[in-house]
Design a protein around this motif. Sequence first.
Motif, mmCIF file in Angstrom:
data_model
loop_
_atom_site.group_PDB
_atom_site.id
_atom_site.type_symbol
_atom_site.label_atom_id
_atom_site.label_comp_id
_atom_site.label_asym_id
_atom_site.label_seq_id
_atom_site.Cartn_x
_atom_site.Cartn_y
_atom_site.Cartn_z
ATOM 1 N N GLY A 240 0.885 -1.298 0.152
ATOM 2 C CA GLY A 240 0.173 -0.021 -0.051
ATOM 3 C C GLY A 240 0.955 1.294 -0.042
ATOM 4 N N ALA A 241 2.062 1.158 -0.463
ATOM 5 C CA ALA A 241 3.073 2.417 -0.486
ATOM 6 C C ALA A 241 2.216 3.459 -1.578
ATOM 7 C CB ALA A 241 4.385 2.047 -0.765
ATOM 8 N N CYS A 242 2.676 4.914 -1.126
ATOM 9 C CA CYS A 242 2.215 5.673 -1.869
ATOM 10 C C CYS A 242 3.642 6.486 -2.530
ATOM 11 C CB CYS A 242 1.217 6.799 -1.261
ATOM 12 S SG CYS A 242 -0.208 5.884 -0.758
ATOM 13 N N ASP A 243 3.695 6.574 -3.857
ATOM 14 C CA ASP A 243 4.751 7.354 -4.349
ATOM 15 C C ASP A 243 4.481 9.038 -4.245
ATOM 16 O OD1 ASP A 243 6.239 5.273 -5.050
ATOM 17 O OD2 ASP A 243 5.415 5.270 -7.100
ATOM 18 N N PRO A 244 5.312 9.973 -4.032
ATOM 19 C CA PRO A 244 5.203 11.148 -3.897
ATOM 20 C C PRO A 244 4.730 11.970 -5.204
ATOM 21 C CG PRO A 244 7.578 10.764 -3.785
ATOM 22 C CD PRO A 244 6.871 9.789 -3.631
ATOM 23 N N VAL A 245 3.583 11.968 -5.591
ATOM 24 C CA VAL A 245 3.085 12.475 -6.863
ATOM 25 C C VAL A 245 3.712 13.704 -7.295
ATOM 26 C CG1 VAL A 245 1.180 12.668 -8.597
ATOM 27 C CG2 VAL A 245 0.943 10.730 -6.802
ATOM 28 N N ALA A 246 3.513 14.563 -6.333
ATOM 29 C CA ALA A 246 3.898 16.145 -6.612
ATOM 30 C C ALA A 246 5.407 16.274 -6.772
ATOM 31 C CB ALA A 246 3.554 16.922 -5.492
#
Length: 475
Positions: A240-246
């Motif tokens: 469930g990791a989230c890449d730093p989209v910004a």
Amino acid sequence: MQRQDFVSATEHIADWIADYWHTLRDRPVRPSTVPGSVSAALPDLPPADTDTIRAVLDDFDRIVAPNLTHWQHPRFFAYFPANVSPASVLADMLIAATGVNAMLWETSPAATELEETMMDWLKTLMDLPPLWHGVIQDTASSATLAAVLMAREKVTDGRAATKGLAGLPPLSVYTTAEAHSSVEKAVRIAGLGSDGLRIVPHDDDFAMRADALAAMIADDRAAGRLPALVVATVGTTGVGACDPVADIADVAGTEGLLLHVDAAWAGTAALCPEFRAPFAGLDRADSYVFNPHKWMGVGFDCSAHFVADRALLTRTFSVNPAYLQTTDGVTNYRDWGVPLGRRMRALKLWFVLRLEGADRLRAMIRDHVAWADWLARLVAEAPDFDLVTGPALSLLSFRFAPGGTDAATADRLTGALLDAVNRDGFTYLTRTLVAGRPVIRFQIGPMTTDWSDVEAAWTRVRTLAADLHPGVAAE
């Protein structure tokens, strides 16, 4: 089939479905099926004459139903959910009955315009950029393939589509080791080869490092490669990791790469404003996908794909033989992806959003996230278990590590525990690797689940763990 026979059969099937849903909690999640036993129960040859609907339904009850894994089960905590609401089932009946091919506007104006409107509804519900253009793909894998092909089209100025990749510099697509396997598959299909998939290092939270991305792009340019696309993930399959989209959008924008964001599972959480933080910067993506057929109650298949540049997407896929030439000034979704033929998938979204309602869906998501938090506390407090990751929304992972065991023994026991859980059938869990070591994933997602199901599944896990290792408390 005569009209009355059809009516009688549909009534029987409707009763079967209602009974099935009502009794799911009393069934094992997985069957104890032996490989080959289903095919052995089927005739070797197809029938030459017609059979009765009664005989077919009896065989369904005898051969098929007992050997299903029950994805709608309230204790199905494996993979990600594939929720089917009653509203979606009703819509699917109409989709099947009308048999619409939604490839062109003129082959069914209602199907096309309903799809356009449903994608606009999703943009509103999830606060997505209003100027994005939406299409329903079959799966997120298809949307990711579309993004790779769009990037190939753009970076080669269309040459790859007309003359092929020969003579061009090798293209690069960037993602992390936590990204879905569909990214590598798309890169292969697009002719870029597995070597064209560049694995960017991640941080301790398994999120892509934007600084490492920038450095890899610079190194690839220096080596004569042609950087084309970054694939960021919000809610990876493993943990469930989230890449730093910004931050990734900053790099992609500076370097002239397209950015595709895959939120196949986690995207539905954006229905709730409080869960939108990981999506910061999403408005700068060129392509975005999430699956209503996972966590929103829309039956498979229904994948919501949005793009910033509609012309680039349709240029990538459009082939216009005389027999498909049609009305100008309308949307023809056959130009928005690989398939020509398309089902009227938007009808399922329409039914679900009207009959389930956004507020009920938000309440379900909030419950699942809250229950994952409660479960994580129970795991962390259990003396013989390690909470390894999460909770990330409704997903966490843990390891069975009785006191005094070394890492190798804990890894072996974790694998043995997962095998025991899934043989038992009371619940269903899956594995992944974290830092090269096995863990057990627990993802709360079924629409039918309540906290008692989560608690009962965790109790059964602890009971089975106690059977595997002396001295482990069952609860």
